[in-house]
Write a protein that holds these residues in place. Structure first.
Motif, mmCIF file in Angstrom:
data_model
loop_
_atom_site.group_PDB
_atom_site.id
_atom_site.type_symbol
_atom_site.label_atom_id
_atom_site.label_comp_id
_atom_site.label_asym_id
_atom_site.label_seq_id
_atom_site.Cartn_x
_atom_site.Cartn_y
_atom_site.Cartn_z
ATOM 1 N N THR A 41 -8.091 6.613 -6.171
ATOM 2 C CA THR A 41 -7.330 6.642 -4.925
ATOM 3 C C THR A 41 -8.170 6.247 -3.717
ATOM 4 N N HIS A 42 -9.417 6.732 -3.645
ATOM 5 C CA HIS A 42 -10.212 6.542 -2.421
ATOM 6 C C HIS A 42 -11.676 6.215 -2.713
ATOM 7 N N LYS A 43 -11.955 5.500 -3.792
ATOM 8 C CA LYS A 43 -13.357 5.229 -4.130
ATOM 9 C C LYS A 43 -14.054 4.457 -3.016
ATOM 10 N N GLY A 44 -13.389 3.437 -2.474
ATOM 11 C CA GLY A 44 -13.991 2.679 -1.381
ATOM 12 C C GLY A 44 -14.210 3.522 -0.152
ATOM 13 N N ALA A 45 -13.283 4.437 0.134
ATOM 14 C CA ALA A 45 -13.417 5.297 1.306
ATOM 15 C C ALA A 45 -14.539 6.310 1.129
ATOM 16 N N VAL A 46 -14.733 6.783 -0.108
ATOM 17 C CA VAL A 46 -15.835 7.706 -0.374
ATOM 18 C C VAL A 46 -17.149 7.073 0.068
ATOM 19 N N PHE A 47 -17.305 5.793 -0.234
ATOM 20 C CA PHE A 47 -18.539 5.096 0.130
ATOM 21 C C PHE A 47 -18.597 4.797 1.629
ATOM 22 N N ALA A 48 -17.596 4.107 2.147
ATOM 23 C CA ALA A 48 -17.658 3.609 3.527
ATOM 24 C C ALA A 48 -17.630 4.744 4.545
ATOM 25 N N LEU A 87 0.832 -1.205 0.000
ATOM 26 C CA LEU A 87 0.000 0.000 0.000
ATOM 27 C C LEU A 87 0.866 1.254 0.000
ATOM 28 N N VAL A 88 0.312 2.350 -0.485
ATOM 29 C CA VAL A 88 1.029 3.620 -0.486
ATOM 30 C C VAL A 88 1.219 4.103 0.954
ATOM 31 N N ASP A 89 2.450 4.489 1.276
ATOM 32 C CA ASP A 89 2.721 5.077 2.581
ATOM 33 C C ASP A 89 3.770 6.163 2.430
ATOM 34 N N ARG A 90 4.351 6.598 3.542
ATOM 35 C CA ARG A 90 5.306 7.709 3.484
ATOM 36 C C ARG A 90 6.627 7.313 2.834
ATOM 37 N N HIS A 91 6.896 6.015 2.747
ATOM 38 C CA HIS A 91 8.185 5.568 2.211
ATOM 39 C C HIS A 91 8.133 5.092 0.770
ATOM 40 N N ASP A 92 7.022 4.491 0.345
ATOM 41 C CA ASP A 92 6.956 4.003 -1.031
ATOM 42 C C ASP A 92 5.511 3.911 -1.493
ATOM 43 N N SER A 93 5.328 3.520 -2.744
ATOM 44 C CA SER A 93 3.989 3.437 -3.343
ATOM 45 C C SER A 93 3.424 2.034 -3.331
ATOM 46 N N GLY A 94 4.071 1.105 -2.601
ATOM 47 C CA GLY A 94 3.563 -0.253 -2.527
ATOM 48 C C GLY A 94 3.527 -0.898 -3.899
ATOM 49 N N ALA A 95 2.443 -1.617 -4.167
ATOM 50 C CA ALA A 95 2.294 -2.310 -5.448
ATOM 51 C C ALA A 95 1.670 -1.426 -6.521
ATOM 52 N N HIS A 96 1.574 -0.144 -6.262
ATOM 53 C CA HIS A 96 0.908 0.777 -7.188
ATOM 54 C C HIS A 96 1.935 1.547 -8.017
ATOM 55 N N THR A 97 1.763 1.515 -9.299
ATOM 56 C CA THR A 97 2.627 2.296 -10.197
ATOM 57 C C THR A 97 1.988 3.618 -10.588
ATOM 58 N N ASP A 98 0.703 3.792 -10.276
ATOM 59 C CA ASP A 98 -0.009 5.001 -10.680
ATOM 60 C C ASP A 98 -0.342 5.912 -9.499
ATOM 61 N N TYR A 119 2.417 9.039 -2.478
ATOM 62 C CA TYR A 119 1.946 9.724 -1.269
ATOM 63 C C TYR A 119 1.313 11.076 -1.614
ATOM 64 N N ALA A 120 1.970 11.842 -2.481
ATOM 65 C CA ALA A 120 1.462 13.179 -2.816
ATOM 66 C C ALA A 120 0.081 13.110 -3.464
ATOM 67 N N LEU A 121 -0.128 12.135 -4.341
ATOM 68 C CA LEU A 121 -1.423 11.990 -4.995
ATOM 69 C C LEU A 121 -2.501 11.601 -3.989
ATOM 70 N N MET A 122 -2.165 10.692 -3.084
ATOM 71 C CA MET A 122 -3.127 10.286 -2.054
ATOM 72 C C MET A 122 -3.468 11.469 -1.143
ATOM 73 N N GLN A 123 -2.463 12.272 -0.815
ATOM 74 C CA GLN A 123 -2.698 13.448 0.016
ATOM 75 C C GLN A 123 -3.621 14.431 -0.695
ATOM 76 N N GLN A 124 -3.385 14.633 -1.974
ATOM 77 C CA GLN A 124 -4.245 15.518 -2.762
ATOM 78 C C GLN A 124 -5.683 15.004 -2.773
ATOM 79 N N SER A 125 -5.842 13.707 -2.896
ATOM 80 C CA SER A 125 -7.170 13.105 -2.903
ATOM 81 C C SER A 125 -7.894 13.345 -1.574
ATOM 82 N N ILE A 126 -7.185 13.185 -0.468
ATOM 83 C CA ILE A 126 -7.790 13.412 0.854
ATOM 84 C C ILE A 126 -8.260 14.860 0.976
#
Length: 585
Positions: free
Chosen positions: A419-426, A354-365, A368-375
């Protein structure tokens, strides 16, 4: 031009030796090193001894000092020119300088003019246009209610807007023909400026003689009052306060025709107490009366304050916090908790795949900055969901429409990346349930929240043609909607109680994530890698949950990145578990 015998260079304050040298040099001339982004200094080519220095904080020039024996050599001119060029290159078009009164002629020669003055410092700006534009806006507001109307003014941060703020405004509004309320614009608060302004506007809507005004850089900002945002009283505090009050007397109050300034009493915060004290000393001498309104109290006779509300939110006492704010503020409290939960999940490091402060996990797209923008994009969505649900009869169609709008805004900001489609719902569904319970004065506890989530979810139709829905159909598992319609049984029976018990453990969030991964049918993993990989993830997570170590978590992350495994559904459920824990305490 700087003589060839001198050298002008950046001073890296991250180096302790350099920082100590700068602090000692500034102290010699009665200055201290403030919070700055960039520092430059001048020395002789053959000597490291500082002869002059200056700094930038955003568009503000500060900490300018020249050695006494070098002032006839005009070192200040190349130094200031360098700072101006550096700030301009960074995109700042209007510059301000916070400096000693003795430096006023130097900066005037470089196109700066005086904004405000105090005995020990002055504030200058190199363009008259921004202040003139703001004063024109204020004058228009004044003209709209009549130039002869007696007016008062309040400046407030409202972080967030409480019943105390509402009481102060309503009390002041009874004492003048018209009241102007200015929102602090500086974005250094837990609640962003756009929300604080909206909260004040909503909380004053029923008051016919109150106008809420946009804030500016000319009242309680990083330029005029940096101490305010540090919440500490220092030897510079009185100077900052004096500058801020002088700006009010010179520019803000005259533009509005305000002859009285209202302020709430401050029993606890030393900085605000000092501000109030100096307000009584400075403003009447400039023809502006000061009226201090006693702070309103809660049922326990304790002063109602924004800091108390923030503390209650941070310690899981949402219901108590909600009692201290008008109903119009409640959506912003819930949006704050929802985005805080998403931020907590994002910041948790390391995480497997998963995306965290150190790397993007298994995601190439994603990163962290993109996830922060989404939040950040989703924060207004959560507030809108809460507003919609604050009704005895919730409009489910309107909730779904807001959800689709939130998802669309997310996708637009991330250029189509989910980035957060599941979170938008839940999280949106849970925010709606909590808002409904609180606004209708029902108890907010686990059973009530779970029941309300399930009831709302039963009215929602499943989304078609999503990867999650395809995995649900193909592998006969319970997807996001079904989990919500059941009231998230595993969350309320297992994940939440465990987190509530172990919240203060160092590894609590990592272990909750592993607990979720060990039990959840994660459609993200099923879609990416199939049922065998999903079962392997569950087994590994269960084992690491029982025998946790940071190194083992890092090893799991490396393997999941290599195998393209990303438990995105578990990440959403971690954020949801954190949110509900923050709601229920």
């Amino acid at each position: 031009m700087l003589s060839t015998e001198y050298e002008l260079r950046q001073l890296p304050l991250s180096l302790p030796l350099v920082r100590r040298r700068v602090e000692a040099f500034l102290a010699t001339y009665g200055l201290r090193l403030d919070d700055v982004d960039y520092m430059a200094g001048i020395s002789r080519i053959d000597d490291d001894a500082l002869l002059a220095c200056g700094a930038l904080k955003g568009n503000i020039i500060k900490c300018v000092a020249v050695a006494a024996h070098m002032r006839e050599d005009n070192l200040s001119l190349p130094l200031i020119s360098h700072l101006i060029s550096t700030a301009t290159a960074a995109g700042h078009t209007t510059l301000r300088v916070f400096t000693k009164p003795a430096n006023q002629p130097i900066f005037e020669s470089m196109g700066f003019h005086l904004l405000a003055q105090a005995p020990k410092a002055i504030l200058m700006e190199n363009s008259r246009q921004p202040l003139n534009d703001y004063k024109h806006y204020l004058q228009q507001q004044r003209q709209s209610i009549g130039n002869d109307t007696p007016c008062g003014i309040i400046v407030m941060n409202a972080n967030p807007f409480t019943r105390g703020h509402q009481y102060l405004i309503s009390t002041a509004a009874q004492q003048v023909a018209h009241l102007f309320v200015v929102a602090v614009k500086e974005d250094r608060s837990a609640f962003p400026y756009r929300e604080r302004l909206a909260m004040i506007e909503a909380g004053c809507r029923q008051l016919g003689n109150v106008t809420v005004l946009k804030g500016s850089d000319y009242q309680i900002s990083a330029a005029t009052f940096p101490s305010y945002f540090l919440k500490e009283v220092t030897d510079a505090t009185d100077t900052h306060i004096a500058l801020d009050l002088d700006l009010c007397c010179r520019h803000i109050a005259p533009a509005l025709g305000a002859t009285v300034r209202f302020v709430g009493s401050e029993p606890g915060d030393a900085l605000t107490q000092r501000y109030n004290q100096l307000m009584h000393e400075y403003l009447p001498a400039q023809g502006i009366a000061v009226t201090e309104v006693p702070r309103c109290t809660d049922e326990g006779q304790q002063p109602v304050s924004a800091s108390t509300v923030r503390r209650l939110l941070d310690t899981g006492h949402l219901q108590d916090a909600a009692k201290l704010v008008p109903h119009t503020t409640l959506p912003y409290l819930l949006a704050h908790l929802a985005t805080k939960a998403l931020q907590t999940e994002l910041d948790l490091t390391p995480k497997p795949g998963l995306v965290d402060r150190h790397d993007s996990g298994a995601h190439t797209d994603m990163d962290y900055a993109l996830m922060q923008q989404s939040i950040d994009i989703l924060r207004p969505y959560f507030a809108e969901v809460a507003r919609c649900a604050m009704d005895p009869d919730i409009d489910i169609a309107a909730l779904q429409r807001i959800g689709r709008q939130g998802e669309a805004q997310m996708l637009q900001a991330t250029h189509g990346i989910n980035t957060h489609k599941g979170a938008v719902f839940a999280l949106g569904l849970t925010v709606a349930a909590a808002a409904h319970l609180l606004h209708t004065h029902q108890p907010l506890h686990a059973v009530a929240l779970q029941t309300t989530i399930a009831r709302l979810a039963r009215h929602i139709q499943p989304a078609a043609h999503t990867h999650g829905q395809q995995a649900v159909s193909r592998y006969n598992v319970s997807g996001a909607l079904a989990q919500a319609q059941q009231g998230y049984p595993a969350l309320f029976s297992t994940w939440l109680p465990w987190l509530q018990t172990h919240r203060h453990d160092d590894d609590s969030l990592h272990r909750v994530l592993l607990n979720i991964m060990s039990t959840l049918d994660d459609t993200n993993i099923l879609h990416r890698c199939g049922p065998e990989a999903a079962q392997q993830v569950k087994a590994e997570a269960a084992q690491l949950f029982d025998h946790y170590s940071p190194s083992a978590m890092q090893d799991m992350n490396r393997r999941y990145v290599a195998d393209n495994l990303s438990p995105g559904g578990a990440a959403d459920m971690l954020a949801l578990t954190v949110l509900i824990a923050d709601m229920l305490g």
